[in-house]
Design a protein around this motif. Structure first.
Motif, PDB file in Angstrom:
ATOM      1  N   GLU A   1       2.121   4.654   0.561  1.00 52.98           N
ATOM      2  CA  GLU A   1       1.461   5.866   1.053  1.00 52.98           C
ATOM      3  C   GLU A   1      -0.038   5.881   0.748  1.00 52.98           C
ATOM      4  OE1 GLU A   1       3.011   8.209   2.987  1.00 52.98           O
ATOM      5  OE2 GLU A   1       4.663   6.769   2.916  1.00 52.98           O
ATOM      6  N   SER A   2      -0.494   4.924  -0.064  1.00 56.24           N
ATOM      7  CA  SER A   2      -1.914   4.856  -0.409  1.00 56.24           C
ATOM      8  C   SER A   2      -2.725   4.404   0.800  1.00 56.24           C
ATOM      9  CB  SER A   2      -2.111   3.866  -1.562  1.00 56.24           C
ATOM     10  OG  SER A   2      -3.469   3.734  -1.880  1.00 56.24           O
ATOM     11  N   ARG A   3      -3.990   4.738   0.829  1.00 56.51           N
ATOM     12  CA  ARG A   3      -4.859   4.266   1.913  1.00 56.51           C
ATOM     13  C   ARG A   3      -5.040   2.757   1.827  1.00 56.51           C
ATOM     14  NH1 ARG A   3      -9.658   8.709   1.710  1.00 56.51           N
ATOM     15  NH2 ARG A   3      -8.496  10.379   2.689  1.00 56.51           N
TER      16      ARG A   3
ATOM     17  N   GLY B   1      -7.089   2.952  -7.163  1.00 60.35           N
ATOM     18  CA  GLY B   1      -5.705   2.899  -6.728  1.00 60.35           C
ATOM     19  C   GLY B   1      -5.518   2.708  -5.245  1.00 60.35           C
ATOM     20  N   GLU B   2      -6.594   2.723  -4.471  1.00 56.08           N
ATOM     21  CA  GLU B   2      -6.490   2.487  -3.032  1.00 56.08           C
ATOM     22  C   GLU B   2      -6.669   1.003  -2.735  1.00 56.08           C
ATOM     23  OE1 GLU B   2      -7.862   6.669  -1.064  1.00 56.08           O
ATOM     24  OE2 GLU B   2      -9.423   5.169  -1.342  1.00 56.08           O
ATOM     25  N   TYR B   3      -6.123   0.580  -1.613  1.00 54.20           N
ATOM     26  CA  TYR B   3      -6.149  -0.829  -1.213  1.00 54.20           C
ATOM     27  C   TYR B   3      -7.276  -1.084  -0.227  1.00 54.20           C
ATOM     28  CZ  TYR B   3      -1.595  -1.344  -3.405  1.00 54.20           C
ATOM     29  OH  TYR B   3      -0.570  -1.384  -4.315  1.00 54.20           O
TER      30      TYR B   3
ATOM     31  N   GLN C   1      -1.739   5.099   7.023  1.00 53.42           N
ATOM     32  CA  GLN C   1      -2.520   4.804   5.825  1.00 53.42           C
ATOM     33  C   GLN C   1      -3.689   3.855   6.095  1.00 53.42           C
ATOM     34  OE1 GLN C   1       0.484   3.265   6.450  1.00 53.42           O
ATOM     35  NE2 GLN C   1       0.988   1.772   4.872  1.00 53.42           N
TER      36      GLN C   1
ATOM     37  N   ALA D   1       0.824  -1.208   0.000  1.00 52.66           N
ATOM     38  CA  ALA D   1       0.000   0.000   0.000  1.00 52.66           C
ATOM     39  C   ALA D   1       0.859   1.260   0.000  1.00 52.66           C
ATOM     40  CB  ALA D   1      -0.947   0.005   1.199  1.00 52.66           C
TER      41      ALA D   1
END
Length: 144
Positions: free
Chosen positions: A36-38, A73-75, A59, A34
């Protein structure tokens, strides 16, 4: 959304209300993926990601409707999944499976249409509670 799940060799996710998704090396790998992505999840999954002080990395986000909140694009980490929700499958860009490489008793299983996905990556690494864990990354696209 990039969906993260843990499965056994029989596609099992949970048994008698208990998760199959507990291994600290797997959760560490999810956090690395992940970046820096949430990383969205249900409130009940938070304890898998808490550090010694009871805090989660920045995150990590929890909500009852986490699958709806996760953007492109978020996990999202899902311990169980309602596969009858067709709108969910439309929103999933990638599916990342962590395989235990064993079969456990399970009463909740992953039922997913893999026809729309192709295997992009397969990585093995040692787990904390399992000698070998396999991470498979599937992306939407035509199978070759």
């Amino acid at each position: 959304m990039i969906l993260l799940m843990c499965v056994d060799d029989g596609w099992g996710l949970a048994f008698n209300g208990r998760r199959q998704s507990r291994d600290r090396e797997v959760t560490a790998d999810m956090l690395r993926l992940a970046g820096e992505s949430r990383l969205w999840m249900a409130p009940g999954s938070l304890k898998l990601f808490q550090g010694p002080e009871g805090q989660c990395p920045g995150q990590v986000q929890a909500a009852g409707d986490f699958l709806e909140r996760a953007g492109e694009g978020e996990y999202s980490f899902a311990e169980t999944l309602d596969t009858a929700d067709e709108s969910l499958e439309e929103r999933v860009e990638e599916l990342v499976l962590y395989r235990w490489n064993r079969k456990y008793p399970a009463d909740v299983r992953l039922q997913w249409d893999f026809e729309k996905y192709k295997l992009k990556e397969c990585v093995e690494f040692p787990g904390y509670s399992h000698e070998k864990i396999t991470r498979e990354r599937y992306v939407k696209g035509r199978k070759e």
